[in-house]
Design a protein around this motif. Structure first.
Motif, PDB file in Angstrom:
ATOM      1  N   LEU A  84      30.302  31.569  34.706  1.00 55.40           N
ATOM      2  CA  LEU A  84      32.009  30.765  34.838  1.00 55.40           C
ATOM      3  C   LEU A  84      33.054  31.810  33.858  1.00 55.40           C
ATOM      4  O   LEU A  84      32.532  32.314  33.144  1.00 55.40           O
ATOM      5  N   ARG A 105      34.463  32.083  39.424  1.00 59.02           N
ATOM      6  CA  ARG A 105      32.700  31.370  39.363  1.00 59.02           C
ATOM      7  C   ARG A 105      31.961  32.005  40.580  1.00 59.02           C
ATOM      8  O   ARG A 105      31.642  32.217  41.768  1.00 59.02           O
ATOM      9  N   TYR A 116      37.940  30.788  41.140  1.00 61.92           N
ATOM     10  CA  TYR A 116      38.443  29.680  41.690  1.00 61.92           C
ATOM     11  C   TYR A 116      39.926  29.232  41.089  1.00 61.92           C
ATOM     12  O   TYR A 116      40.513  28.469  41.571  1.00 61.92           O
TER      13      TYR A 116
END
Length: 128
Positions: A84, A105, A116
């Motif tokens: 992330l 991500r 994302y």
């Protein structure tokens, strides 16, 4: 705080690819870069889903033959957790600045990095 890790560099590369007119015009190429759970809150305040964004990208600014490209600058990024990355940066187009924030991500080490979440906030003229 920016930490120039391989993960951050890969997320920045993905962000820049999404600004490429050829990628914006190609649903298959854009699909590789957007997470199936993608959401965006655009500079207009509109909320975009994955399907809506894939459908609209070819006609949006920065696509081939559709207005000038965005000029990105001031990239910073940090690895928040394994898989992330949070990026922040600015774009300018036609004298208008926008501050941008993206979450990228990667679901596992073999998967590609995908956007994302993205948010764009206009910068009022005369603001530093």
């Amino acid at each position: 705080m920016s930490r120039e890790t391989d993960e951050v560099r890969e997320a920045i590369a993905g962000e820049l690819r999404l600004m490429d007119p050829e990628v914006r015009a190609s649903r298959p190429l854009a699909r590789q870069l957007l997470d199936p759970e993608f959401i965006e809150v655009g500079a207009s305040g509109r909320r975009w889903t994955y399907d809506e964004m894939l459908a609209a990208l070819p006609g949006m600014d920065g696509a081939p033959g559709v207005g000038p490209r965005y000029e990105p600058s001031r990239f910073t990024g940090v690895l928040l957790a394994p898989g992330l990355v949070h990026l922040t940066y600015e774009t300018e187009r036609d004298g208008n600045r926008v501050r941008r924030s993206s979450l990228w991500r990667r679901r596992d080490a073999a998967a590609p990095w995908q956007m994302y979440y993205h948010q764009a906030t206009p910068v009022p003229p005369g603001t530093g």
